[in-house]
Design a protein around this motif. Structure first.
Motif, PDB file in Angstrom:
ATOM      1  N   TRP A 114      -4.476  -3.297  -8.128  1.00 17.91           N
ATOM      2  CA  TRP A 114      -4.449  -4.625  -8.134  1.00 17.91           C
ATOM      3  C   TRP A 114      -3.108  -4.849  -7.499  1.00 17.91           C
ATOM      4  O   TRP A 114      -2.195  -4.302  -7.800  1.00 17.91           O
ATOM      5  CB  TRP A 114      -4.237  -5.063  -9.637  1.00 17.91           C
ATOM      6  N   TYR A 115      -3.050  -6.112  -6.706  1.00 16.45           N
ATOM      7  CA  TYR A 115      -2.110  -6.587  -6.037  1.00 16.45           C
ATOM      8  C   TYR A 115      -1.816  -8.002  -6.228  1.00 16.45           C
ATOM      9  O   TYR A 115      -3.145  -8.838  -6.357  1.00 16.45           O
ATOM     10  CB  TYR A 115      -2.222  -6.353  -4.501  1.00 16.45           C
ATOM     11  N   ARG A 116      -0.897  -8.744  -5.925  1.00 19.57           N
ATOM     12  CA  ARG A 116      -0.856 -10.110  -6.012  1.00 19.57           C
ATOM     13  C   ARG A 116      -0.164 -10.458  -4.738  1.00 19.57           C
ATOM     14  O   ARG A 116       0.596  -9.794  -4.007  1.00 19.57           O
ATOM     15  CB  ARG A 116       0.419 -10.297  -7.116  1.00 19.57           C
ATOM     16  N   GLN A 117      -0.762 -11.526  -4.352  1.00 22.28           N
ATOM     17  CA  GLN A 117      -0.397 -11.928  -2.864  1.00 22.28           C
ATOM     18  C   GLN A 117      -0.172 -13.575  -2.997  1.00 22.28           C
ATOM     19  O   GLN A 117      -0.876 -14.377  -3.252  1.00 22.28           O
ATOM     20  CB  GLN A 117      -1.602 -11.667  -1.867  1.00 22.28           C
ATOM     21  N   ASP A 118       0.999 -13.926  -2.621  1.00 19.27           N
ATOM     22  CA  ASP A 118       1.582 -15.349  -2.338  1.00 19.27           C
ATOM     23  C   ASP A 118       1.253 -15.880  -1.131  1.00 19.27           C
ATOM     24  O   ASP A 118       1.080 -14.948   0.035  1.00 19.27           O
ATOM     25  CB  ASP A 118       3.043 -15.455  -2.680  1.00 19.27           C
ATOM     26  N   PRO A 119       1.038 -17.089  -0.771  1.00 20.04           N
ATOM     27  CA  PRO A 119       0.964 -17.579   0.346  1.00 20.04           C
ATOM     28  C   PRO A 119       1.683 -17.078   1.577  1.00 20.04           C
ATOM     29  O   PRO A 119       2.809 -17.367   1.307  1.00 20.04           O
ATOM     30  CB  PRO A 119       0.866 -19.131   0.313  1.00 20.04           C
ATOM     31  N   GLY A 120       1.288 -16.627   2.935  1.00 18.98           N
ATOM     32  CA  GLY A 120       2.112 -16.106   4.028  1.00 18.98           C
ATOM     33  C   GLY A 120       2.947 -14.915   3.764  1.00 18.98           C
ATOM     34  O   GLY A 120       3.660 -14.534   4.212  1.00 18.98           O
ATOM     35  N   LYS A 121       2.463 -14.142   2.468  1.00 23.60           N
ATOM     36  CA  LYS A 121       3.421 -13.032   2.299  1.00 23.60           C
ATOM     37  C   LYS A 121       2.524 -11.832   2.223  1.00 23.60           C
ATOM     38  O   LYS A 121       1.171 -11.935   2.035  1.00 23.60           O
ATOM     39  CB  LYS A 121       4.109 -13.028   1.169  1.00 23.60           C
ATOM     40  N   GLY A 122       3.077 -10.725   2.146  1.00 21.83           N
ATOM     41  CA  GLY A 122       1.993  -9.323   1.993  1.00 21.83           C
ATOM     42  C   GLY A 122       1.786  -9.323   0.685  1.00 21.83           C
ATOM     43  O   GLY A 122       2.391  -9.610  -0.447  1.00 21.83           O
ATOM     44  N   PRO A 123       0.743  -8.418   0.367  1.00 19.85           N
ATOM     45  CA  PRO A 123       0.315  -8.177  -1.188  1.00 19.85           C
ATOM     46  C   PRO A 123       1.524  -7.399  -1.769  1.00 19.85           C
ATOM     47  O   PRO A 123       2.053  -6.409  -1.419  1.00 19.85           O
ATOM     48  CB  PRO A 123      -0.882  -7.218  -0.947  1.00 19.85           C
ATOM     49  N   GLU A 124       1.746  -7.704  -2.941  1.00 16.70           N
ATOM     50  CA  GLU A 124       2.810  -7.195  -3.971  1.00 16.70           C
ATOM     51  C   GLU A 124       2.013  -6.218  -4.873  1.00 16.70           C
ATOM     52  O   GLU A 124       1.127  -6.656  -5.741  1.00 16.70           O
ATOM     53  CB  GLU A 124       3.625  -8.192  -4.795  1.00 16.70           C
ATOM     54  N   PHE A 125       2.150  -4.897  -5.030  1.00 15.75           N
ATOM     55  CA  PHE A 125       1.674  -4.005  -5.827  1.00 15.75           C
ATOM     56  C   PHE A 125       1.862  -4.404  -7.219  1.00 15.75           C
ATOM     57  O   PHE A 125       2.936  -4.848  -7.493  1.00 15.75           O
ATOM     58  CB  PHE A 125       2.166  -2.707  -5.765  1.00 15.75           C
ATOM     59  N   LEU A 126       0.955  -4.328  -8.065  1.00 13.53           N
ATOM     60  CA  LEU A 126       1.040  -4.510  -9.312  1.00 13.53           C
ATOM     61  C   LEU A 126       0.646  -3.254 -10.330  1.00 13.53           C
ATOM     62  O   LEU A 126       1.415  -2.811 -11.068  1.00 13.53           O
ATOM     63  CB  LEU A 126       0.023  -5.713  -9.863  1.00 13.53           C
ATOM     64  N   PHE A 127      -0.651  -2.733 -10.070  1.00 10.65           N
ATOM     65  CA  PHE A 127      -1.177  -1.470 -10.952  1.00 10.65           C
ATOM     66  C   PHE A 127      -1.940  -0.782 -10.207  1.00 10.65           C
ATOM     67  O   PHE A 127      -2.919  -1.297  -9.238  1.00 10.65           O
ATOM     68  CB  PHE A 127      -1.809  -2.069 -11.935  1.00 10.65           C
ATOM     69  N   THR A 128      -1.913   0.683 -10.617  1.00 13.68           N
ATOM     70  CA  THR A 128      -2.943   1.618 -10.123  1.00 13.68           C
ATOM     71  C   THR A 128      -3.482   2.009 -11.371  1.00 13.68           C
ATOM     72  O   THR A 128      -2.790   2.475 -12.272  1.00 13.68           O
ATOM     73  CB  THR A 128      -2.138   2.687  -9.264  1.00 13.68           C
ATOM     74  N   LEU A 129      -4.982   2.329 -11.412  1.00 14.99           N
ATOM     75  CA  LEU A 129      -5.716   2.904 -12.408  1.00 14.99           C
ATOM     76  C   LEU A 129      -6.564   4.094 -12.005  1.00 14.99           C
ATOM     77  O   LEU A 129      -7.120   3.889 -10.793  1.00 14.99           O
ATOM     78  CB  LEU A 129      -6.375   1.793 -12.974  1.00 14.99           C
TER      79      LEU A 129
END
Lengths: 114, 111
Positions: free
Chosen positions: B35-50
């Motif tokens: 799971w990643y979070r992505q804000d507009p204009g930015k790269g994906p930010e890592f959240l979780f690995t399952l």
């Protein structure tokens, strides 16, 4: 803050220009990646370097040329691009290239081809 | 063919209104669900690995869970700063570096 650093953040280039995107990581990761992301789409894999050797090229046109000078650096050389190549280019890294390793992304370089 | 489907495409919540995002996947030999979070204009930010069914991970207001066919991202009492696009990605045994991404869920949290 991401530990994958990309420069420049924004780049505008003409179709006859030659430019490069640069990426650096200091996490000791041995796999590095280039992804391309178009607006409102998920990232798409372009290249994978594992232990400084190109291991995957996802049928990317030759106007994109990757280079991995050492385990911390990754470049993407751009030449004779087309307007449709305008996108967010993401560099990423992981501990190794083995499946299951978490892939960490940089903030990206916005490329506009005019 | 490996595939990831996220739903809903967009979700609007009031601040404090808990909800869940869904990620359905089909992959040969799952090696990781990300799971990643992505804000507009930015790269994906890592959240979780399952890695395996039954696994759960938490971070602040977020909790990710995994079954053999789906993953859920539960958001408890969201705040406006949780507004972003949330991306789910899978990786199978034969896919070096090739994350199979869903199209994302765009979350908007109104105060």
């Amino acid at each position: 803050d991401t530990e994958v650093t990309q420069t420049p953040k924004h780049l505008v280039m003409g179709m006859t220009n030659k430019k490069s995107l640069k990426c650096e990581q200091h996490m000791g990761h041995r796999a590095m990646y280039w992804y391309k992301q178009k607006a409102k789409k998920p990232p798409e894999l372009m290249f994978v370097y594992s232990y400084e050797k190109l291991s995957i090229n996802e049928s990317v046109p030759s106007r994109f040329s990757p280079e991995c000078p050492n385990s911390s650096l990754l470049n993407l050389h751009l030449h004779a691009l087309q307007p449709e190549d305008s996108a967010l280019y993401l560099c990423a890294s992981s501990r190794t290239g083995d499946p299951g390793n978490t892939i960490y992304f940089g903030e990206g370089s916005w490329l506009t081809v005019v | 063919e490996d595939q990831v489907t996220q739903s809903p495409e967009a979700l609007r919540l009031q601040e404090g209104e808990s909800s869940s995002l869904n990620c359905s996947y089909t992959v040969s030999g799952l090696r990781g669900l990300f799971w990643y979070r992505q804000d507009p204009g930015k790269g994906p930010e890592f959240l979780f690995t399952l890695y395996s069914a039954g696994e759960e991970k938490e971070k602040e207001r977020l909790k990710a869970t995994l079954t053999k066919k789906e993953s859920f991202l539960h958001i408890t009492a969201p705040k406006p700063e949780d507004s972003a696009t949330y991306l789910c990605a899978s990786q199978g045994g034969g896919s070096q570096g090739n994350l199979i991404f869903g199209k994302g869920t765009k979350l908007s949290v109104k105060p």
